[in-house]
Write an enzyme that holds these catalytic residues in place. Structure first.
Site, mmCIF file in Angstrom:
data_model
loop_
_atom_site.group_PDB
_atom_site.id
_atom_site.type_symbol
_atom_site.label_atom_id
_atom_site.label_comp_id
_atom_site.label_asym_id
_atom_site.label_seq_id
_atom_site.Cartn_x
_atom_site.Cartn_y
_atom_site.Cartn_z
ATOM 1 N N CYS A 84 0.809 -1.197 -0.138
ATOM 2 C CA CYS A 84 -0.067 0.112 0.023
ATOM 3 C C CYS A 84 0.991 1.198 0.142
ATOM 4 O O CYS A 84 2.114 1.352 0.568
ATOM 5 C CB CYS A 84 -0.895 0.100 1.317
ATOM 6 S SG CYS A 84 -1.910 -1.501 1.329
ATOM 7 N N ARG A 130 5.042 0.085 -6.239
ATOM 8 C CA ARG A 130 4.923 -0.590 -5.119
ATOM 9 C C ARG A 130 3.827 -1.943 -5.167
ATOM 10 O O ARG A 130 3.975 -2.866 -4.211
ATOM 11 C CB ARG A 130 4.323 0.155 -3.752
ATOM 12 C CG ARG A 130 5.528 1.310 -3.578
ATOM 13 C CD ARG A 130 4.784 2.320 -2.313
ATOM 14 N NE ARG A 130 4.632 1.521 -1.131
ATOM 15 C CZ ARG A 130 5.579 1.502 -0.092
ATOM 16 N NH1 ARG A 130 6.528 2.435 -0.192
ATOM 17 N NH2 ARG A 130 5.241 1.010 0.787
ATOM 18 N N TRP A 188 -3.053 -2.653 -1.530
ATOM 19 C CA TRP A 188 -2.786 -4.133 -1.848
ATOM 20 C C TRP A 188 -3.435 -4.944 -0.871
ATOM 21 O O TRP A 188 -3.380 -4.903 0.564
ATOM 22 C CB TRP A 188 -1.217 -4.276 -1.601
ATOM 23 C CG TRP A 188 -0.770 -5.629 -2.201
ATOM 24 C CD1 TRP A 188 -0.204 -5.735 -3.492
ATOM 25 C CD2 TRP A 188 -0.499 -6.754 -1.310
ATOM 26 N NE1 TRP A 188 0.177 -7.057 -3.502
ATOM 27 C CE2 TRP A 188 0.218 -7.544 -2.282
ATOM 28 C CE3 TRP A 188 -0.583 -6.923 -0.091
ATOM 29 C CZ2 TRP A 188 0.706 -8.930 -1.697
ATOM 30 C CZ3 TRP A 188 -0.123 -8.358 0.382
ATOM 31 C CH2 TRP A 188 0.429 -9.324 -0.548
ATOM 32 N N ASN A 221 -1.786 2.559 6.014
ATOM 33 C CA ASN A 221 -0.953 1.209 5.476
ATOM 34 C C ASN A 221 -0.652 0.506 6.714
ATOM 35 O O ASN A 221 -0.177 1.165 8.038
ATOM 36 C CB ASN A 221 0.341 1.631 5.100
ATOM 37 C CG ASN A 221 0.349 2.187 3.689
ATOM 38 O OD1 ASN A 221 -0.820 2.390 2.969
ATOM 39 N ND2 ASN A 221 1.594 2.926 3.140
ATOM 40 N N GLY A 222 -0.855 -0.830 6.709
ATOM 41 C CA GLY A 222 -0.436 -1.716 7.901
ATOM 42 C C GLY A 222 -1.743 -2.615 8.197
ATOM 43 O O GLY A 222 -2.610 -2.698 7.415
ATOM 44 N N GLU A 236 18.408 -17.206 -7.765
ATOM 45 C CA GLU A 236 17.927 -15.922 -8.168
ATOM 46 C C GLU A 236 17.333 -15.663 -9.678
ATOM 47 O O GLU A 236 16.278 -15.230 -9.843
ATOM 48 C CB GLU A 236 18.955 -14.862 -8.170
ATOM 49 C CG GLU A 236 18.727 -13.349 -8.431
ATOM 50 C CD GLU A 236 17.677 -12.792 -7.743
ATOM 51 O OE1 GLU A 236 17.159 -13.458 -6.775
ATOM 52 O OE2 GLU A 236 17.420 -11.505 -8.154
ATOM 53 N N LYS A 295 13.594 -14.924 -10.539
ATOM 54 C CA LYS A 295 13.294 -13.501 -11.590
ATOM 55 C C LYS A 295 12.476 -14.157 -12.710
ATOM 56 O O LYS A 295 11.330 -13.467 -12.883
ATOM 57 C CB LYS A 295 14.419 -13.074 -12.343
ATOM 58 C CG LYS A 295 15.443 -12.023 -11.632
ATOM 59 C CD LYS A 295 14.940 -10.814 -11.278
ATOM 60 C CE LYS A 295 14.412 -10.945 -9.755
ATOM 61 N NZ LYS A 295 14.898 -10.584 -8.660
ATOM 62 N N GLU A 318 8.877 -14.910 -11.230
ATOM 63 C CA GLU A 318 8.198 -13.516 -10.814
ATOM 64 C C GLU A 318 7.644 -12.690 -11.920
ATOM 65 O O GLU A 318 6.424 -12.044 -11.587
ATOM 66 C CB GLU A 318 9.149 -12.459 -10.189
ATOM 67 C CG GLU A 318 9.476 -12.641 -8.848
ATOM 68 C CD GLU A 318 10.455 -11.472 -8.192
ATOM 69 O OE1 GLU A 318 10.070 -10.706 -7.555
ATOM 70 O OE2 GLU A 318 11.456 -11.449 -9.009
ATOM 71 N N HIS A 343 18.648 -35.629 -6.525
ATOM 72 C CA HIS A 343 17.883 -36.105 -5.365
ATOM 73 C C HIS A 343 16.682 -35.966 -5.397
ATOM 74 O O HIS A 343 16.002 -35.907 -4.464
ATOM 75 C CB HIS A 343 18.733 -35.600 -3.927
ATOM 76 C CG HIS A 343 20.140 -35.700 -3.877
ATOM 77 N ND1 HIS A 343 20.616 -37.347 -3.503
ATOM 78 C CD2 HIS A 343 21.166 -34.925 -4.156
ATOM 79 C CE1 HIS A 343 21.984 -37.346 -3.636
ATOM 80 N NE2 HIS A 343 22.277 -36.027 -3.859
ATOM 81 N N LYS A 382 6.435 -4.229 -4.232
ATOM 82 C CA LYS A 382 7.799 -4.004 -4.271
ATOM 83 C C LYS A 382 8.404 -4.031 -2.738
ATOM 84 O O LYS A 382 9.419 -4.293 -2.465
ATOM 85 C CB LYS A 382 8.126 -2.505 -4.923
ATOM 86 C CG LYS A 382 9.236 -1.982 -4.967
ATOM 87 C CD LYS A 382 10.149 -2.745 -5.803
ATOM 88 C CE LYS A 382 11.842 -2.655 -5.762
ATOM 89 N NZ LYS A 382 12.327 -3.515 -6.288
HETATM 90 C C1 F6R Z 1 12.446 -10.212 -6.064
HETATM 91 C C2 F6R Z 1 12.105 -9.243 -5.216
HETATM 92 C C3 F6R Z 1 11.755 -9.576 -3.597
HETATM 93 C C4 F6R Z 1 12.606 -8.730 -2.639
HETATM 94 C C5 F6R Z 1 12.130 -9.107 -1.245
HETATM 95 C C6 F6R Z 1 12.760 -8.348 -0.270
HETATM 96 O O1 F6R Z 1 12.805 -9.458 -7.332
HETATM 97 O O2 F6R Z 1 12.010 -8.088 -5.275
HETATM 98 O O3 F6R Z 1 12.063 -10.881 -3.491
HETATM 99 O O4 F6R Z 1 13.886 -9.010 -2.668
HETATM 100 O O5 F6R Z 1 10.883 -8.905 -1.176
HETATM 101 O O6 F6R Z 1 12.892 -7.116 -0.503
HETATM 102 P P1 F6R Z 1 13.800 -6.097 0.191
HETATM 103 O O7 F6R Z 1 15.331 -6.318 -0.374
HETATM 104 O O8 F6R Z 1 13.188 -4.718 0.137
HETATM 105 O O9 F6R Z 1 13.804 -6.498 1.772
#
Ligand code: F6R
Length: 607
Positions: free
Chosen positions: A2, A27, A73, A99-100, A480, A484, A487, A503, A602
């Site tokens: 949010c 976000r 959100w 927010n929260g 990673e 990616k 996502e 395994h 985000k």
């Molecule tokens: C992946 C991604 C998330 C963040 C995770 C932690 O592309 O963006 O997996 O890495 O939510 O976020 P931060 O780094 O802001 O704590």
């Protein structure tokens, strides 16, 4: 997650609020709304969907010089117009955005309903508006404080009441809120990107603080009416950094910004004379550094993967036992704090609830926790016992890319610092620094060949499942790469250390499940090649990422992409780039919303 924006000043509030909400889009959200005050009246407009959908239902010519806005959100209640914020009390005068999460909202709602309050939404947030309404007599700030004192949970809130025009009350407890100080105008926002086009002067609110803003000034207090003097700080980010500047997507821009981001992370931190590094923010003496017996790194998602690289590195070259841990697990396993153990909390946003709460739990038990953050003034950056900014510049795309490279850069510097206090010679230190400094140019070489990756993506984007396989320090990079891809393209992908497929995961291999193998040169290459052969024997298609001039891998793989050669411990920097580009191009091929993939936010500010 949010987002919040608030404005009071001479401009038309609608324009400022909608622009702020647009800038908060990154976000992640599913609905949005604004409340605009004009003299003693307030108009609330809310809409499920994107800001452009909200825009369409805002009547032309709506006037007002103060107001609040929100991107939601969903957590409590489905995604619809009614559950979108802002929320109002029964009389429609007290209007809030939140927010929260309010943990005791069910009990409070029951009491308020018995008292005659009628609720419209399914949200936890609406209870705040009714509670403030209950306590309101003639001072909004007083009523907000009374309401907040009985709320349990986390909040960043903004509140208006047209009976007190041109005034906004803001408060925070666990969800960020920043005040923007303009010339004859004031802003409130959940992050600075929403207000940076108007002012670069900000005040970061702390938990427990309440701010009352009017166009000509602000007053900060705590819930007990104690006055709190706040420093006005200056944001160094430029507006153009949060704009696409000709790129199709923020993600593409941010992938290509990595060489510059790495240079910034290194800048001023390498001491060539002694072949070491200086990380001032750590605030640790040489003696304290020498006393470190263990390092633990906590983070989530991509930040956790960066922490895995850091842990591997610290253990292998600084010879300090080091383990990475997923932050959300740490808090609930009642961790034992061992003596002389240094903790890192790694977070791009500095607001991730899982990491923040884990950090607080560690600190409560007496641990020293250093932050590795990007966002200046973020909660983890402020609450940690010291730390390092990665200086990536704003990362707007939901999928993290440049933050990963900058985060690992910081760990490469920290590993250099510790290693040079222990086993690493001056000559080895200089060689290490040369390798680190060579990375930006080598990344640029990869970018020049990115069309090759685009072609690979066009060929493979229509598969439903993929495996990403690496070994040693490149294993987290495989994870990673898989993260990616899933996502932003929604292709199911998993990352494993390549030996592990025997395994279990090898059962998935057939001609419909391609594997991306990370096979740079170095001590583990032959092992990875053996695993490639196991996949090939089962008709699995293979994309191999290997080093220029190495033709051995090409005989086994169906497709090969070559990266420049470097000392083997530095390959994570060069391997992650083709994987980021591969997912980006797969997502494009499949017509996905690259910068705002479905269901994702985000900055994940709830557990
Ligand atoms: C992946 C991604 C998330 C963040 C995770 C932690 O592309 O963006 O997996 O890495 O939510 O976020 P931060 O780094 O802001 O704590």
């Amino acid at each position: 997650m949010c987002g919040i924006i608030g404005y009071c000043g001479p401009k038309q509030a609608v324009e400022v609020l909608v622009e702020g909400l647009k800038r908060l889009e990154y976000r992640g959200y599913d609905s949005a709304g604004i409340a605009v005050g004009f003299k003693n009246e307030v108009t609330v407009i809310k809409k499920k969907g994107k800001i452009k959908d909200l825009r369409q239902v805002i009547p032309d010519g709506i006037k007002g010089n103060y107001g609040i806005g929100h991107t939601r959100w969903a957590t409590h209640g489905s995604v619809n117009d009614i559950n979108a914020h802002p929320h109002s009390g029964c009389a429609g005068k007290i209007v809030i955005a939140h927010n929260g999460i309010i943990e005791n909202y069910t009990g409070l709602k029951e009491i308020l309903e018995k008292e005659g309050h009628v609720f419209k939404s399914e949200t936890d947030s609406e209870v705040i508006a009714h509670l403030i309404e209950k306590y309101y007599t003639d001072d909004l700030e007083k009523a907000v404080k009374e309401a907040l004192s009985i709320l349990k949970g986390t909040y960043g809130i903004v509140c208006i009441n047209p009976d007190e025009p041109d005034r906004i009350i803001g408060a925070r407890n666990g969800s960020p809120l920043v005040l923007g100080v303009g010339d004859g105008e004031m802003f409130l926002a959940s992050d600075v990107t929403a207000i940076i086009s108007h002012t670069k002067q900000v005040v970061y609110l702390e938990d427990g603080e309440v701010v009352s803003i009017r166009p000509d000034g602000f007053k900060t207090t705590d819930l007990n009416e104690n006055r709190i003097e706040k420093d006005v700080e200056y944001i160094s980010w430029e507006l153009e950094e949060i704009e696409k500047n000709g790129f199709s997507h923020f993600m593409e821009k941010e992938i290509l910004e990595q060489p510059e981001a790495i240079k910034r992370a290194i800048s001023g931190r390498v001491i060539t004379d002694v072949a070491s590094a200086h990380l001032g923010g750590l605030d640790l003496t040489t003696k304290e550094l020498l006393n470190i017996e263990r390092v633990k790194i906590i983070g989530a998602g991509t930040s956790y993967h960066a922490g895995m690289v850091g842990a591997y590195l610290l253990e292998s070259i600084a010879r300090i036992p080091c383990v990475p841990e997923i932050a959300s697990e740490l808090r609930y396993r009642n961790p034992i704090i061992e003596r002389n153990t240094l903790y890192f909390a790694i977070s791009q946003s500095g607001e991730t609830a899982d990491t923040l709460y884990a950090m607080r739990e560690l600190q409560r038990k007496g641990a020293t926790v250093l932050g590795v953050c990007n966002v200046v003034g973020s909660t983890i950056a402020r609450e940690s016992d010291g730390g390092v900014y990665i200086h990536s510049g704003p990362e707007i795309a939901v999928a993290s890319t440049k933050a990963f490279s900058s985060q690992i850069t910081v760990f490469y510097l920290f590993a250099l610092l510790l290693s040079r206090m222990r086993d690493m010679s001056y000559e080895q230190g200089i060689d290490y620094i040369d390798n680190l400094r060579s990375i930006p140019a080598k990344m640029d070489e990869i970018f020049r060949k990115r069309n090759e990756i685009k072609k690979l993506a066009e060929k493979y984007a229509h598969y439903k499942d993929m495996l990403f396989l690496g070994k040693g320090i490149n294993y987290p990079v495989a994870m990673e790469g898989a993260l990616k891809l899933k996502e932003i393209s929604y292709i199911h992908a998993e990352g494993y250390t390549s030996a592990e497929i025997k395994h279990g995961p090898i059962a998935l291999i057939n001609e419909e499940t391609p594997s991306v193998f990370l096979v740079p040169d170095g001590g583990l290459k032959e092992k990875v090649i053996s695993n490639m052969k196991e996949v090939k024997a089962r008709e699995g298609k293979i994309i191999a990422i290997t080093v220029e001039g190495d033709d051995s891998v090409g005989e086994i793989a169906d497709d090969v992409f070559m990266i420049p050669k470097i000392n083997e411990i530095f390959y994570p920097f060069l391997l992650v780039v083709p994987l980021q580009l591969f997912s980006y191009y797969c997502a494009l091929e499949l017509g996905r919303d690259v910068d705002q993939p479905r269901n994702l936010a985000k900055s994940v500010t709830v557990e």
